[in-house]
Design a protein around this motif. Structure first.
Motif, PDB file in Angstrom:
ATOM      1  N   ILE A  97     -27.317 -28.385   6.689  1.00  0.00           N
ATOM      2  CA  ILE A  97     -25.902 -28.338   6.301  1.00  0.00           C
ATOM      3  C   ILE A  97     -25.360 -26.915   6.403  1.00  0.00           C
ATOM      4  CG2 ILE A  97     -24.302 -28.598   4.362  1.00  0.00           C
ATOM      5  CD1 ILE A  97     -26.044 -30.961   3.427  1.00  0.00           C
ATOM      6  N   VAL A  98     -26.135 -25.958   5.896  1.00  0.00           N
ATOM      7  CA  VAL A  98     -25.698 -24.556   5.924  1.00  0.00           C
ATOM      8  C   VAL A  98     -25.551 -24.059   7.362  1.00  0.00           C
ATOM      9  CG1 VAL A  98     -26.386 -22.189   5.364  1.00  0.00           C
ATOM     10  CG2 VAL A  98     -26.576 -23.981   3.632  1.00  0.00           C
ATOM     11  N   ALA A  99     -26.476 -24.434   8.227  1.00  0.00           N
ATOM     12  CA  ALA A  99     -26.391 -24.031   9.634  1.00  0.00           C
ATOM     13  C   ALA A  99     -25.126 -24.576  10.286  1.00  0.00           C
ATOM     14  CB  ALA A  99     -27.632 -24.508  10.389  1.00  0.00           C
ATOM     15  N   THR A 100     -24.824 -25.837  10.006  1.00  0.00           N
ATOM     16  CA  THR A 100     -23.602 -26.448  10.532  1.00  0.00           C
ATOM     17  C   THR A 100     -22.372 -25.736   9.991  1.00  0.00           C
ATOM     18  OG1 THR A 100     -24.691 -28.607  10.650  1.00  0.00           O
ATOM     19  CG2 THR A 100     -22.286 -28.601  10.704  1.00  0.00           C
ATOM     20  N   LYS A 101     -22.422 -25.349   8.719  1.00  0.00           N
ATOM     21  CA  LYS A 101     -21.283 -24.695   8.081  1.00  0.00           C
ATOM     22  C   LYS A 101     -20.975 -23.358   8.740  1.00  0.00           C
ATOM     23  CE  LYS A 101     -19.959 -26.870   5.524  1.00  0.00           C
ATOM     24  NZ  LYS A 101     -18.930 -27.939   5.570  1.00  0.00           N
ATOM     25  N   HIS A 102     -22.005 -22.610   9.099  1.00  0.00           N
ATOM     26  CA  HIS A 102     -21.793 -21.336   9.787  1.00  0.00           C
ATOM     27  C   HIS A 102     -21.050 -21.547  11.106  1.00  0.00           C
ATOM     28  CE1 HIS A 102     -23.754 -18.364   7.279  1.00  0.00           C
ATOM     29  NE2 HIS A 102     -24.812 -19.132   7.138  1.00  0.00           N
ATOM     30  N   GLU A 103     -21.354 -22.636  11.802  1.00  0.00           N
ATOM     31  CA  GLU A 103     -20.659 -22.953  13.058  1.00  0.00           C
ATOM     32  C   GLU A 103     -19.196 -23.298  12.780  1.00  0.00           C
ATOM     33  OE1 GLU A 103     -22.837 -26.130  14.815  1.00  0.00           O
ATOM     34  OE2 GLU A 103     -24.682 -24.969  15.069  1.00  0.00           O
ATOM     35  N   GLU A 104     -18.945 -24.042  11.708  1.00  0.00           N
ATOM     36  CA  GLU A 104     -17.579 -24.437  11.360  1.00  0.00           C
ATOM     37  C   GLU A 104     -16.721 -23.224  11.002  1.00  0.00           C
ATOM     38  OE1 GLU A 104     -17.650 -27.257   8.206  1.00  0.00           O
ATOM     39  OE2 GLU A 104     -18.871 -28.705   9.310  1.00  0.00           O
ATOM     40  N   ILE A 105     -17.314 -22.273  10.311  1.00  0.00           N
ATOM     41  CA  ILE A 105     -16.582 -21.078   9.871  1.00  0.00           C
ATOM     42  C   ILE A 105     -15.999 -20.329  11.064  1.00  0.00           C
ATOM     43  CG2 ILE A 105     -16.905 -18.782   8.843  1.00  0.00           C
ATOM     44  CD1 ILE A 105     -18.923 -20.188   6.911  1.00  0.00           C
ATOM     45  N   LEU A 106     -16.728 -20.297  12.159  1.00  0.00           N
ATOM     46  CA  LEU A 106     -16.271 -19.589  13.356  1.00  0.00           C
ATOM     47  C   LEU A 106     -15.000 -20.213  13.937  1.00  0.00           C
ATOM     48  CD1 LEU A 106     -19.720 -19.032  15.146  1.00  0.00           C
ATOM     49  CD2 LEU A 106     -18.398 -17.366  13.820  1.00  0.00           C
ATOM     50  N   ARG A 107     -14.743 -21.477  13.605  1.00  0.00           N
ATOM     51  CA  ARG A 107     -13.590 -22.185  14.165  1.00  0.00           C
ATOM     52  C   ARG A 107     -12.352 -22.129  13.257  1.00  0.00           C
ATOM     53  NH1 ARG A 107     -17.813 -25.891  15.547  1.00  0.00           N
ATOM     54  NH2 ARG A 107     -17.228 -27.327  13.863  1.00  0.00           N
ATOM     55  N   ILE A 108     -12.477 -21.540  12.070  1.00  0.00           N
ATOM     56  CA  ILE A 108     -11.330 -21.450  11.164  1.00  0.00           C
ATOM     57  C   ILE A 108     -10.345 -20.409  11.699  1.00  0.00           C
ATOM     58  CG2 ILE A 108     -10.529 -20.844   8.838  1.00  0.00           C
ATOM     59  CD1 ILE A 108     -13.225 -21.841   7.782  1.00  0.00           C
ATOM     60  N   ASN A 109      -9.112 -20.818  11.885  1.00  0.00           N
ATOM     61  CA  ASN A 109      -8.066 -19.927  12.383  1.00  0.00           C
ATOM     62  C   ASN A 109      -7.118 -19.605  11.230  1.00  0.00           C
ATOM     63  OD1 ASN A 109      -6.005 -18.581  13.649  1.00  0.00           O
ATOM     64  ND2 ASN A 109      -5.594 -20.162  15.188  1.00  0.00           N
ATOM     65  N   LEU A 110      -7.264 -18.432  10.651  1.00  0.00           N
ATOM     66  CA  LEU A 110      -6.458 -18.067   9.490  1.00  0.00           C
ATOM     67  C   LEU A 110      -4.963 -18.034   9.804  1.00  0.00           C
ATOM     68  CD1 LEU A 110      -8.648 -15.243   7.880  1.00  0.00           C
ATOM     69  CD2 LEU A 110      -8.490 -17.644   7.223  1.00  0.00           C
ATOM     70  N   ALA A 111      -4.629 -17.689  11.040  1.00  0.00           N
ATOM     71  CA  ALA A 111      -3.212 -17.591  11.427  1.00  0.00           C
ATOM     72  C   ALA A 111      -2.519 -18.945  11.430  1.00  0.00           C
ATOM     73  CB  ALA A 111      -3.093 -16.939  12.803  1.00  0.00           C
ATOM     74  N   SER A 112      -3.295 -20.014  11.547  1.00  0.00           N
ATOM     75  CA  SER A 112      -2.689 -21.350  11.633  1.00  0.00           C
ATOM     76  C   SER A 112      -2.727 -22.103  10.304  1.00  0.00           C
ATOM     77  CB  SER A 112      -3.418 -22.180  12.699  1.00  0.00           C
ATOM     78  OG  SER A 112      -4.747 -22.457  12.299  1.00  0.00           O
ATOM     79  N   LEU A 113      -3.172 -21.452   9.247  1.00  0.00           N
ATOM     80  CA  LEU A 113      -3.246 -22.131   7.955  1.00  0.00           C
ATOM     81  C   LEU A 113      -1.841 -22.443   7.436  1.00  0.00           C
ATOM     82  CD1 LEU A 113      -6.069 -20.159   6.080  1.00  0.00           C
ATOM     83  CD2 LEU A 113      -6.229 -22.393   7.195  1.00  0.00           C
ATOM     84  N   PRO A 114      -1.672 -23.579   6.781  1.00  0.00           N
ATOM     85  CA  PRO A 114      -0.342 -23.927   6.256  1.00  0.00           C
ATOM     86  C   PRO A 114       0.038 -23.040   5.080  1.00  0.00           C
ATOM     87  CG  PRO A 114      -1.977 -25.489   5.473  1.00  0.00           C
ATOM     88  CD  PRO A 114      -2.680 -24.610   6.465  1.00  0.00           C
ATOM     89  N   LYS A 115       1.317 -22.991   4.767  1.00  0.00           N
ATOM     90  CA  LYS A 115       1.774 -22.269   3.588  1.00  0.00           C
ATOM     91  C   LYS A 115       1.510 -23.130   2.359  1.00  0.00           C
ATOM     92  CE  LYS A 115       5.814 -20.058   1.502  1.00  0.00           C
ATOM     93  NZ  LYS A 115       7.265 -19.777   1.623  1.00  0.00           N
ATOM     94  N   ARG A 116       0.939 -22.526   1.336  1.00  0.00           N
ATOM     95  CA  ARG A 116       0.648 -23.273   0.117  1.00  0.00           C
ATOM     96  C   ARG A 116       1.932 -23.827  -0.479  1.00  0.00           C
ATOM     97  NH1 ARG A 116      -3.720 -23.117  -3.722  1.00  0.00           N
ATOM     98  NH2 ARG A 116      -3.024 -24.117  -5.647  1.00  0.00           N
TER      99      ARG A 116
END
Length: 250
Positions: free
Chosen positions: A5-24
């Motif tokens: 699970i942790v190994a998969t999570k590290h891969e997912e983190i690389l795909r997070i685009n902070l610039a595209s996050l919605p406004k809270r």
């Protein structure tokens, strides 16, 4: 399984685009305060499935489930956002956070600040940090980062060493998970053993293994709150299941 699970999570983190996050769009509801409202509060969980149980609730509608939790009296709602192993989604977190007016916690395997930013943007009022998967210095960094954003933190432990690590940082909400994340087995009696190590002015949370009123009531006076997921997910009627769990002879 935990390493996978942790190994998969590290891969997912690389795909997070902070610039595209919605406004809270929703306020941050005080997490620790919510869990101290009565002698034993409930964090009710939205969880479609798990690695050990597979799909638990095929007709999974997190928003409808969360609304029933809030009406029934839950003090906070936990939303599983892991996709690969728990069939969750960050979109579930966003939708639930918009639908209720109590704290919503992002339950996931958080390893990086970008996941905390993602939780904040999608309406979480708190996050889960698992001591088992984080180096001590990293745990503190992520805790302080979440606090800087105004988020609550549930710090999950499973043994005395992990409890002591949490206390060394002054963390205010400490969970004791009776489920061993390496084997997914439940260790009965663990909460009672570990709770005495945690000062009573902090928020102590029992996690996993509650399936009946008798299971729940054993924690009265031992902890402040109990996180319950699988029991609710197996019941066709959430409101009825909540009443059965919290009141004897119903």
């Amino acid at each position: 399984m935990l390493h996978k699970i942790v190994a998969t999570k590290h891969e997912e983190i690389l795909r997070i685009n902070l610039a595209s996050l919605p406004k809270r769009e929703v306020p941050v509801y005080p997490f620790a305060k919510a869990l101290k409202q009565s002698s034993l509060t409930i964090i009710a969980e939205c969880k479609k499935g798990s690695p050990s149980g597979g799909v638990i609730r095929p007709d999974y509608s997190p928003v409808e489930i969360a609304k029933q939790y809030e009406i029934s009296g839950a003090s906070a709602i936990s939303v599983l956002t892991d996709e690969n192993y728990f069939f969750g989604s960050v979109s579930h977190l966003r939708d639930v956070s918009r639908a209720v007016k109590i704290p919503v916690i992002r339950k996931d395997f958080i390893l990086h600040e970008s996941q905390i930013e993602e939780a904040y943007a999608n309406g979480a009022s708190a996050i889960l940090l698992i001591v088992r998967i984080l180096e001590k210095s990293r745990l503190e960094e992520l805790y302080l980062y979440a606090k800087k954003l105004g988020l609550g933190v549930l710090v999950e432990t499973h043994n005395q060493t992990e409890v002591e690590t949490s206390l060394s940082f002054g963390m205010d909400v400490i969970g004791i998970n009776t489920r061993d994340l390496d084997t997914f087995q439940i260790h009965s009696g663990l909460v009672q053993e570990m709770a005495d190590l945690i000062p009573k002015d902090l928020v102590r949370v029992a996690e996993s293994g509650v399936h009946s009123y008798q299971d729940l009531i054993q924690y009265e006076g031992v902890v402040d709150s109990v996180l319950i997921g699988t029991y609710f997910m197996k019941q066709p009627n959430i409101a009825s299941a909540y009443e059965t769990l919290t009141k004897p002879n119903t």
